[in-house]
Design a protein around this motif. Structure first.
Motif, PDB file in Angstrom:
ATOM      1  N   UNK A 142       0.965  -1.147  -0.042  1.00 31.35           N
ATOM      2  CA  UNK A 142       0.086   0.045   0.015  1.00 31.35           C
ATOM      3  C   UNK A 142       0.731   1.338   0.048  1.00 31.35           C
ATOM      4  N   UNK A 143       0.267   2.306  -0.422  1.00 31.32           N
ATOM      5  CA  UNK A 143       0.752   3.730  -0.394  1.00 31.32           C
ATOM      6  C   UNK A 143       0.176   4.273   0.781  1.00 31.32           C
ATOM      7  N   UNK A 144       0.746   4.927   1.680  1.00 31.07           N
ATOM      8  CA  UNK A 144       0.102   5.897   2.578  1.00 31.07           C
ATOM      9  C   UNK A 144       0.410   7.179   2.668  1.00 31.07           C
ATOM     10  N   UNK A 145      -0.686   8.023   2.493  1.00 32.26           N
ATOM     11  CA  UNK A 145      -0.445   9.537   2.246  1.00 32.26           C
ATOM     12  C   UNK A 145      -0.617  10.083   3.697  1.00 32.26           C
ATOM     13  N   UNK A 188       0.163  13.027   9.918  1.00 27.00           N
ATOM     14  CA  UNK A 188      -1.213  12.750  10.309  1.00 27.00           C
ATOM     15  C   UNK A 188      -1.586  11.762   9.048  1.00 27.00           C
ATOM     16  N   UNK A 189      -2.191  10.700   9.339  1.00 29.16           N
ATOM     17  CA  UNK A 189      -2.803   9.995   8.206  1.00 29.16           C
ATOM     18  C   UNK A 189      -4.053  10.333   7.508  1.00 29.16           C
ATOM     19  N   UNK A 190      -3.778  10.552   6.189  1.00 29.39           N
ATOM     20  CA  UNK A 190      -4.724  11.133   5.252  1.00 29.39           C
ATOM     21  C   UNK A 190      -5.520  10.085   4.487  1.00 29.39           C
ATOM     22  N   UNK A 191      -5.015   9.236   3.795  1.00 28.50           N
ATOM     23  CA  UNK A 191      -5.586   8.159   3.067  1.00 28.50           C
ATOM     24  C   UNK A 191      -4.548   6.932   2.637  1.00 28.50           C
ATOM     25  N   UNK A 192      -5.153   5.850   2.383  1.00 30.89           N
ATOM     26  CA  UNK A 192      -4.292   4.771   2.205  1.00 30.89           C
ATOM     27  C   UNK A 192      -4.710   4.227   0.593  1.00 30.89           C
ATOM     28  N   UNK A 193      -3.522   4.254  -0.257  1.00 37.69           N
ATOM     29  CA  UNK A 193      -3.948   3.548  -1.541  1.00 37.69           C
ATOM     30  C   UNK A 193      -3.463   2.213  -1.833  1.00 37.69           C
ATOM     31  N   UNK A 253       0.789  17.642  -7.680  1.00 40.25           N
ATOM     32  CA  UNK A 253       0.356  17.160  -6.325  1.00 40.25           C
ATOM     33  C   UNK A 253      -0.894  16.349  -6.146  1.00 40.25           C
ATOM     34  N   UNK A 254      -1.651  16.193  -7.310  1.00 41.22           N
ATOM     35  CA  UNK A 254      -2.681  15.324  -7.290  1.00 41.22           C
ATOM     36  C   UNK A 254      -2.910  14.059  -7.697  1.00 41.22           C
ATOM     37  N   UNK A 255      -1.618  13.369  -8.096  1.00 43.69           N
ATOM     38  CA  UNK A 255      -1.751  12.372  -8.695  1.00 43.69           C
ATOM     39  C   UNK A 255      -0.318  11.529  -7.950  1.00 43.69           C
ATOM     40  N   UNK A 256      -0.351  10.377  -7.759  1.00 45.22           N
ATOM     41  CA  UNK A 256       0.834   9.468  -7.186  1.00 45.22           C
ATOM     42  C   UNK A 256       1.175   8.241  -8.266  1.00 45.22           C
ATOM     43  N   UNK A 271      -5.203   8.777  -8.117  1.00 48.59           N
ATOM     44  CA  UNK A 271      -5.356  10.124  -8.026  1.00 48.59           C
ATOM     45  C   UNK A 271      -5.826  10.206  -6.213  1.00 48.59           C
ATOM     46  N   UNK A 272      -5.696  11.330  -5.640  1.00 45.30           N
ATOM     47  CA  UNK A 272      -5.738  11.379  -4.268  1.00 45.30           C
ATOM     48  C   UNK A 272      -7.118  11.287  -3.874  1.00 45.30           C
ATOM     49  N   UNK A 273      -7.999  11.492  -4.645  1.00 44.49           N
ATOM     50  CA  UNK A 273      -9.303  11.445  -4.296  1.00 44.49           C
ATOM     51  C   UNK A 273      -9.952  10.115  -4.314  1.00 44.49           C
ATOM     52  N   UNK A 274      -9.227   9.198  -5.148  1.00 40.63           N
ATOM     53  CA  UNK A 274      -9.703   7.883  -5.081  1.00 40.63           C
ATOM     54  C   UNK A 274      -8.660   6.656  -4.477  1.00 40.63           C
ATOM     55  N   UNK A 275      -9.246   5.930  -3.771  1.00 40.99           N
ATOM     56  CA  UNK A 275      -8.056   4.912  -3.117  1.00 40.99           C
ATOM     57  C   UNK A 275      -7.664   3.913  -4.085  1.00 40.99           C
TER      58      UNK A 275
END
Length: 591
Positions: free
Chosen positions: A330-333, A342-347, A363-366, A379-383
């Motif tokens: 996983x990728x953790x943001x 502070x944990x924001x999301x997990x991809x 800064x919107x994509x990983x 995309x940061x808005x979708x895991x």
């Protein structure tokens, strides 16, 4: 002992001849005599034996027959006492035998009861066995049915796999055909542009052009030749073509109005064609201005970021987010706020561990590379992963954004360029050596390899334009914010900084006592202002060197319990982060 006979009267007859009651009494006596005789038969036999042994009976009978004198009274008493004592012993023995017999009867009764219980239990077990047999029969039938269904499902699965592999091959063939057609169109377009350029240069060579330069007041004059355009030599045409970048770089006010409109239109058209259409569709990118970096001196936040080892970490361009990728797939943001993570999301979406991670310029994509031979885009808005780029033969060790494309490097020794709009590989570069890392600049990709080489690739042609020698097996690369310095880490426990403008083979080298490159994928970082370089060591410490002085600036220890696998610097220069093989992440600063 003889049974008792009936009494005789004085006339010689029996008592039965007179009164009936006497006969009845006699009958009862005889019955009692038989019962007692039967009961005491053993005792009588024993008593007779004793008499035989003593010889008293024979002596008495012999004396009676001979008319001898009767034995003395004392002898008879003595014999009677002995016999009475023996009778008492026999009675005791009989009593003991009766007790033993009673115990045996009790045991026999208990055994009969147990036998009856065992028979009942046997019957119950037999009934239970019959029920279990029936149940096993039903289960066997269900099992056979399930096995048959499984066999059908496996056959369907094999058919679907074959069908899927065929469809995948068809899709890959279609993609290869589309890529080949696109390459052919690009090649034809490039050739047409070159031909048109040469024609216009030949046309411009026949005219007289005066260009005034504000630098030193020098005057350039191109005199038209009297010969035909076809007679212009290739060397002169190539020289005219090399002058184009300098003419493009000059301000518009410096170009003389006497330049023909055809030349001016040519420059304008080439300036407009140099920007791909896909680039216009991308969101606006923030301008990267190198910031003054701070030397990290204190750990602001230490946390257990992943369940397993962390292989890579990267800040977003705004320095507000930190992404970490690990062996746990996983990728953790993480949000960087007030010196804390502070944990924001997990991809997720990868089937195996991740090797690298990077934000895009917005800064919107990983983007991350994986051990499952693919690169994934989120995309940061979708895991869930938006794109999965497959085609490498072994694990993807590096994945980087390059304008509107993605460049990936793999352990199979290849470097691939991908078109994100079509999720297809448009260029393939073969290096024939394990590719450990890739960094990108405009139209240039730089890759590090295990054969101690650093290769420069033209992303437009997928050709190697330069090959440099490294100090050892290259584990990672990092490019400065201004794109002028390239940092490499090698397995010889040293770092090397190269000047991209000169490609000097004698770049600055950085070493320190105690520093040891921990693995083949140890990742290093250069500060945004290119004044410091940082790397993690096998002893769990982070080493920071001063570029201008060439000495060790700081050694950050006591926060990692395992070898440090990656170090990254924020674009603002305020923070640095390090991760290790046990899943720990540390945020550093000088505050």
């Amino acid at each position: 002992m003889k049974p008792l006979g009936g009494p005789k009267d004085s006339r010689g007859g029996t008592a039965t001849d007179g009164d009936p009651w006497k006969a009845h009494v006699l009958l009862q006596l005889r019955r009692r005599d038989r019962e007692q005789c039967r009961r005491f038969r053993d005792l009588v036999c024993a008593y007779s034996g004793l008499l035989d042994k003593s010889g008293a009976t024979d002596w008495i009978l012999a004396s009676g027959r001979r008319g001898a004198v009767s034995p003395s009274r004392a002898q008879l008493k003595k014999a009677a006492g002995e016999l009475a004592y023996q009778v008492v012993e026999r009675q005791q023995q009989m009593k003991m035998q009766d007790d033993v017999l009673e115990e045996q009867r009790d045991r026999l009764l208990q055994d009969e009861r147990r036998l009856a219980g065992a028979r009942d239990l046997r019957l119950q077990l037999r009934l239970r066995a019959e029920r279990l047999g029936e149940r096993n029969g039903r289960l066997k039938a269900e099992y056979d049915a399930l096995m048959e269904r499984q066999g059908r499902a496996e056959r369907r699965l094999r058919e679907e796999k074959l069908r899927g592999s065929g469809l995948l091959e068809d899709v890959m063939a279609l993609k290869r055909q589309a890529a080949a057609r696109l390459n052919q169109r690009n090649h034809r377009r490039s050739r047409a542009q070159d031909v048109n350029l040469q024609k216009e240069l030949q046309t411009a060579a026949t005219s007289q052009v005066n260009v005034d330069s504000s630098l030193g007041g020098a005057r350039w004059r191109c005199l038209a030749l009297k010969k035909k355009p076809a007679e212009k030599s290739p060397a002169e045409i190539q020289a005219d073509f090399l002058l184009l970048p300098f003419l493009r770089s000059a301000p518009a006010s410096h170009v003389s109005p006497r330049i023909p409109a055809s030349i001016r239109d040519l420059f304008e058209r080439r300036r407009g064609r140099s920007r791909p259409a896909a680039e216009e569709e991308e969101p606006a990118r923030p301008v990267r201005v190198p910031a003054a970096a701070r030397v990290p001196g204190r750990a602001l936040h230490v946390l257990e970021a992943h369940e397993q080892g962390v292989n890579a970490a990267a800040f977003c361009p705004s320095s507000a987010l930190l992404a970490s990728a690990g062996t746990d797939r996983v990728v953790k943001v993480w949000q960087v706020r007030a010196g804390a993570l502070r944990h924001q999301t997990t991809l997720d979406g990868s089937t195996e561990g991740l090797t690298c991670v990077q934000f895009d310029p917005t800064g919107h994509r990983i983007l991350a590379g994986s051990y499952d031979k693919s690169a994934l885009l989120w995309c940061l808005d979708r895991p869930v992963a938006k794109l999965t780029l497959t085609g490498h033969g072994r694990k993807v060790t590096a994945a980087r954004f390059s304008r509107h494309q993605v460049v990936t490097g793999s352990a199979d020794g290849t470097v691939r360029m991908w078109d994100l709009q079509r999720a297809a590989c448009v260029h393939l570069a073969q290096a024939s050596s394990f590719c450990s890392d890739v960094v990108c600049s405009e139209n240039v990709a730089i890759s590090g390899h295990f054969d101690r080489k650093i290769r420069l690739w033209d992303t437009r042609l997928s050709s190697c334009v330069r090959c440099l020698s490294a100090q050892g097996k290259v584990t990672s690369l990092d490019l400065s914010a201004d794109g002028r310095h390239l940092l490499s880490c090698c397995r010889d426990d040293g770092l090397q900084l190269l000047d991209v403008r000169r490609w000097s083979h004698r770049g600055a080298a950085f070493r320190a006592e105690g520093f040891k490159c921990a693995s083949d994928s140890t990742k290093v970082a250069i500060s945004p202002d290119a004044c410091f370089v940082a790397a993690g060591s096998a002893d769990g410490a982070v080493y920071v060197w001063n570029v201008s002085a060439g000495n060790l600036e700081a050694r950050l220890a006591d926060n990692h319990s395992a070898s440090v696998s990656a170090v990254c610097w924020s674009s603002s220069g305020e923070y640095a982060a390090s991760v290790d093989k046990k899943g720990r992440a540390v945020l550093w600063s000088d505050l």
